[in-house]
Motif scaffolding. Sequence first.
Motif, mmCIF file in Angstrom:
data_model
loop_
_atom_site.group_PDB
_atom_site.id
_atom_site.type_symbol
_atom_site.label_atom_id
_atom_site.label_comp_id
_atom_site.label_asym_id
_atom_site.label_seq_id
_atom_site.Cartn_x
_atom_site.Cartn_y
_atom_site.Cartn_z
ATOM 1 N N GLU A 351 0.672 -1.562 -0.247
ATOM 2 C CA GLU A 351 0.477 -0.293 -0.374
ATOM 3 C C GLU A 351 0.597 1.206 -0.395
ATOM 4 O OE1 GLU A 351 0.926 -0.856 4.186
ATOM 5 O OE2 GLU A 351 0.105 -2.093 2.477
ATOM 6 N N VAL A 352 2.182 0.785 0.294
ATOM 7 C CA VAL A 352 3.121 2.482 0.929
ATOM 8 C C VAL A 352 3.591 2.654 -0.598
ATOM 9 C CG1 VAL A 352 4.559 3.238 2.051
ATOM 10 C CG2 VAL A 352 3.524 1.692 3.328
ATOM 11 N N GLN A 353 4.232 2.024 -1.177
ATOM 12 C CA GLN A 353 4.055 1.853 -3.107
ATOM 13 C C GLN A 353 3.037 2.505 -3.787
ATOM 14 O OE1 GLN A 353 7.526 0.814 -4.604
ATOM 15 N NE2 GLN A 353 6.615 2.566 -5.525
ATOM 16 N N VAL A 354 1.542 1.980 -4.032
ATOM 17 C CA VAL A 354 0.739 2.083 -4.911
ATOM 18 C C VAL A 354 0.625 3.915 -4.312
ATOM 19 C CG1 VAL A 354 -1.024 2.112 -5.108
ATOM 20 C CG2 VAL A 354 -0.441 0.099 -4.730
ATOM 21 N N LYS A 355 1.074 4.513 -2.534
ATOM 22 C CA LYS A 355 0.482 5.560 -2.245
ATOM 23 C C LYS A 355 1.562 6.864 -3.044
ATOM 24 C CE LYS A 355 0.146 8.847 1.853
ATOM 25 N NZ LYS A 355 0.304 9.096 2.893
ATOM 26 N N ALA A 356 2.984 6.211 -3.431
ATOM 27 C CA ALA A 356 4.164 6.718 -4.075
ATOM 28 C C ALA A 356 4.340 6.747 -4.933
ATOM 29 C CB ALA A 356 5.259 6.204 -3.748
ATOM 30 N N GLY A 362 0.194 11.274 -10.172
ATOM 31 C CA GLY A 362 -1.259 12.297 -10.361
ATOM 32 C C GLY A 362 -2.282 10.441 -10.508
ATOM 33 N N LYS A 363 -2.235 9.622 -9.805
ATOM 34 C CA LYS A 363 -2.741 8.827 -9.724
ATOM 35 C C LYS A 363 -4.088 8.634 -8.517
ATOM 36 C CE LYS A 363 -1.401 7.283 -14.414
ATOM 37 N NZ LYS A 363 -1.617 7.917 -15.280
ATOM 38 N N ASN A 364 -5.120 7.931 -9.330
ATOM 39 C CA ASN A 364 -5.946 7.379 -7.930
ATOM 40 C C ASN A 364 -5.835 6.313 -7.641
ATOM 41 O OD1 ASN A 364 -7.531 8.773 -5.587
ATOM 42 N ND2 ASN A 364 -9.333 8.577 -6.963
ATOM 43 N N LEU A 365 -4.953 5.309 -7.582
ATOM 44 C CA LEU A 365 -5.336 4.392 -7.140
ATOM 45 C C LEU A 365 -5.189 4.160 -5.943
ATOM 46 C CD1 LEU A 365 -2.332 2.726 -9.775
ATOM 47 C CD2 LEU A 365 -4.526 2.754 -10.347
ATOM 48 N N PRO A 366 -6.356 2.711 -5.426
ATOM 49 C CA PRO A 366 -6.470 2.153 -4.454
ATOM 50 C C PRO A 366 -5.585 2.103 -3.210
ATOM 51 C CG PRO A 366 -8.098 1.376 -5.779
ATOM 52 C CD PRO A 366 -6.652 1.891 -6.691
ATOM 53 N N GLU A 367 -4.529 2.465 -2.263
ATOM 54 C CA GLU A 367 -3.558 2.104 -1.949
ATOM 55 C C GLU A 367 -3.994 0.813 -0.482
ATOM 56 O OE1 GLU A 367 -2.645 5.888 -0.039
ATOM 57 O OE2 GLU A 367 -2.748 7.383 -1.928
ATOM 58 N N LEU A 368 -4.047 -0.013 -1.597
ATOM 59 C CA LEU A 368 -3.886 -1.263 -1.189
ATOM 60 C C LEU A 368 -3.107 -2.156 -1.975
ATOM 61 C CD1 LEU A 368 -7.973 -1.821 -0.906
ATOM 62 C CD2 LEU A 368 -6.961 -1.196 1.257
ATOM 63 N N PRO A 369 -2.533 -3.144 -1.166
ATOM 64 C CA PRO A 369 -1.986 -4.795 -1.734
ATOM 65 C C PRO A 369 -1.925 -4.556 -2.962
ATOM 66 C CG PRO A 369 -2.333 -5.236 0.580
ATOM 67 C CD PRO A 369 -2.599 -3.673 0.590
ATOM 68 N N ARG A 417 5.478 1.247 -13.203
ATOM 69 C CA ARG A 417 5.844 0.290 -12.109
ATOM 70 C C ARG A 417 7.109 0.232 -12.118
ATOM 71 N NH1 ARG A 417 8.899 -1.898 -10.875
ATOM 72 N NH2 ARG A 417 9.296 -4.389 -9.844
ATOM 73 N N LYS A 418 8.154 0.494 -13.896
ATOM 74 C CA LYS A 418 8.857 0.053 -13.731
ATOM 75 C C LYS A 418 9.945 1.820 -12.870
ATOM 76 C CE LYS A 418 10.027 -3.352 -16.293
ATOM 77 N NZ LYS A 418 11.450 -3.645 -15.718
ATOM 78 N N GLU A 419 9.045 2.711 -13.053
ATOM 79 C CA GLU A 419 9.805 3.601 -12.043
ATOM 80 C C GLU A 419 8.916 3.872 -11.117
ATOM 81 O OE1 GLU A 419 8.195 7.213 -14.346
ATOM 82 O OE2 GLU A 419 9.441 6.660 -16.420
ATOM 83 N N ALA A 420 9.236 2.530 -10.504
ATOM 84 C CA ALA A 420 8.781 3.173 -9.134
ATOM 85 C C ALA A 420 9.699 3.455 -7.553
ATOM 86 C CB ALA A 420 8.383 1.601 -8.359
ATOM 87 N N TRP A 422 12.106 5.896 -8.386
ATOM 88 C CA TRP A 422 11.601 7.132 -8.298
ATOM 89 C C TRP A 422 11.062 7.300 -7.748
ATOM 90 C CZ3 TRP A 422 13.892 4.215 -12.396
ATOM 91 C CH2 TRP A 422 15.190 4.105 -12.817
ATOM 92 N N ALA A 423 9.444 6.850 -7.955
ATOM 93 C CA ALA A 423 8.553 7.284 -6.967
ATOM 94 C C ALA A 423 8.660 7.647 -5.642
ATOM 95 C CB ALA A 423 6.925 6.883 -7.248
ATOM 96 N N CYS A 424 9.422 6.408 -5.331
ATOM 97 C CA CYS A 424 9.673 6.393 -3.747
ATOM 98 C C CYS A 424 10.330 7.605 -3.250
ATOM 99 C CB CYS A 424 10.542 4.850 -3.522
ATOM 100 S SG CYS A 424 9.594 3.670 -3.852
ATOM 101 N N LEU A 425 11.345 7.805 -4.216
ATOM 102 C CA LEU A 425 12.250 8.801 -3.826
ATOM 103 C C LEU A 425 11.800 10.081 -3.656
ATOM 104 C CD1 LEU A 425 16.370 7.578 -5.407
ATOM 105 C CD2 LEU A 425 15.549 7.439 -3.645
ATOM 106 N N ALA A 426 10.359 10.402 -4.471
ATOM 107 C CA ALA A 426 9.923 11.097 -5.028
ATOM 108 C C ALA A 426 9.672 11.396 -3.155
ATOM 109 C CB ALA A 426 8.927 11.458 -5.639
ATOM 110 N N MET A 427 8.909 10.694 -2.788
ATOM 111 C CA MET A 427 8.304 11.012 -1.189
ATOM 112 C C MET A 427 9.078 11.845 -0.050
ATOM 113 S SD MET A 427 6.050 7.495 -1.082
ATOM 114 C CE MET A 427 4.551 8.319 0.620
ATOM 115 N N ALA A 428 10.159 11.414 -0.488
ATOM 116 C CA ALA A 428 11.090 12.207 0.857
ATOM 117 C C ALA A 428 12.401 12.269 0.237
ATOM 118 C CB ALA A 428 11.374 10.471 1.366
ATOM 119 N N PRO A 429 11.872 13.426 -0.749
ATOM 120 C CA PRO A 429 13.351 14.068 -1.427
ATOM 121 C C PRO A 429 14.717 14.284 -0.136
ATOM 122 C CG PRO A 429 11.792 15.773 -1.916
ATOM 123 C CD PRO A 429 10.883 14.675 -0.540
ATOM 124 N N ASN A 430 15.900 14.098 -1.143
ATOM 125 C CA ASN A 430 17.417 14.507 -0.294
ATOM 126 C C ASN A 430 17.552 13.123 0.844
ATOM 127 O OD1 ASN A 430 18.131 17.399 -1.633
ATOM 128 N ND2 ASN A 430 17.191 17.637 0.346
#
Length: 523
Positions: A351-356, A362-369, A417-420, A422-430
């Motif tokens: 669910e955390v990866q989906v949130k990222a 700019g998606k709105n996927l359900p934040e669940l596994p 999915r392939k850019e997951a 970078w999506a993770c890193l965008a949640m916590a810059p630096n």
Amino acid sequence: MGLLSTWLSRLASPHSSKSFFHRARELSHRFRGPRFSGALPSSGKERLLSWSRSIVPFAIVASAGGALALELSSTSSLDHRIEGKEQTGLLVQGPHKELPEEFIKELKAILQDNMTLEYDERHFHGNPQNSFHRAVNIPDVIVYPRWHDDVQKIVISCNKYKVPITPYGGATSVEGQTLAPQGGLCIDMSLMKKIKSLHVEDMDVVVEPGVGWIELNEYLKPYGLFFPLDPGPGATIGGMCATRCSGSLAVRYGTMRDNVINLQVVLGNGDVIKTGSRARKSAAGYDLTRLIIGSEGTLGVITEVTLRLQKLPQHSMVAMCNIQTIKDAANAAIATMHSGIQVSRVELLDEVQVKAINMANGKNLPELPTLMFEFIGTEAYLREQALLVQKIVSEHNGSDFVFVEDADAKKELWRIRKEALWACLAMAPNFEALTTDVCVPLSRLAECISKSKQELNASPLLCMVIAHAGDGNFHACILFDPDQEEQQQEAERLNHFIVHTALSMEGTCSGEHGCWYWQNEVP
């Protein structure tokens, strides 16, 4: 180094009238001679490695990284600076010496302007962009060979002056494979990106190591073919060989070792070998192709690769569903594999990866596994298989099962999915990311991923999980502030918990990323 290079050269040589195994036996007897038996001299220069250590750490390979030191170190001078117990984030420093002026002159004669001593370039190549591993030293010179002969001349010159070599490709690896702990020379393979020959009827292609897998598939598309390995965007074929990569399609097509037919390799003394031919299979002696693949900079520089290709599927379908817990999601993936359904992808996101992904795209996927499946075949087959998987998922508390058949929509789903990472890193810059890569037997996946997830959820750090659930491989992305020692130590603790949990289940610490390591005694 000369001993191993000679051994590999002779094993690969097709010109000897003696049998392959006869040559191997003769060479193995040489390793068992007086130089490798009994008490060894105490002098560092005269120390010799045992057979088991003489094969493994030998130096260099294709475009992903690794380093070749062409002399045996006289002292154990490598400095592993470890701030925490069992620390993974090593700051390594090997013995460093200035490059001889004669060596630089030889390089200029070989490469003309295709080399640089500029600090910015050297710093860039010596500091991996996707890894928190660091080295004190950086390369002293960067070279850009254009063809195989350049590489051979470079290696011969490095061998002559005892200069360490670090090959460098797409630099997408996350385990620090492009570090240069001893400085030395970095071979950037980015100019060696020719597609040398395509054999449509044989379904194979011969490429140079700097070719990217994405660019290769664009080239192959008009011929109705594709190369099925799909690691991170930007990865090149040479580096993919070096790390024995795989990707989301490995569940159907296997890893890099299953999709390479032949390699051309420059060994540490400058000898050139081919590990096979274009035949789809061979029982003629040692499998040198698989020996080189995954050797991570320890056996030779790959300058040419022959790849096995596949037919582009005429029809494909992506299915997605949400499941209440990550353990249920993993069990649903296992049940799908046990059913015999021929899926080409089975990906799991917590669910955390989906949130990222939502935040970054700019998606709105359900934040669940979430489970993502891909099916290929005829249209009737796709629908039949998708309905069977839907039934399996519903038995594991799954819901919101949706089908995606539009080409652009499917492409977009696999892009995010392939850019997951970078999506993770965008949640916590630096922040930096410590990414795990364990793989366990399929039957233990749900247990391993569930235990790991419990530990991650209890941590104060921001953590997420993504898995190639069809073959038991999953990644935890652990974000931490590199300036906060407590956070780094916590990231290390989580990493070791996950790795040791996988090992206790007869798994491995790395399913596809590879393991950066450094030997303090390298011939």
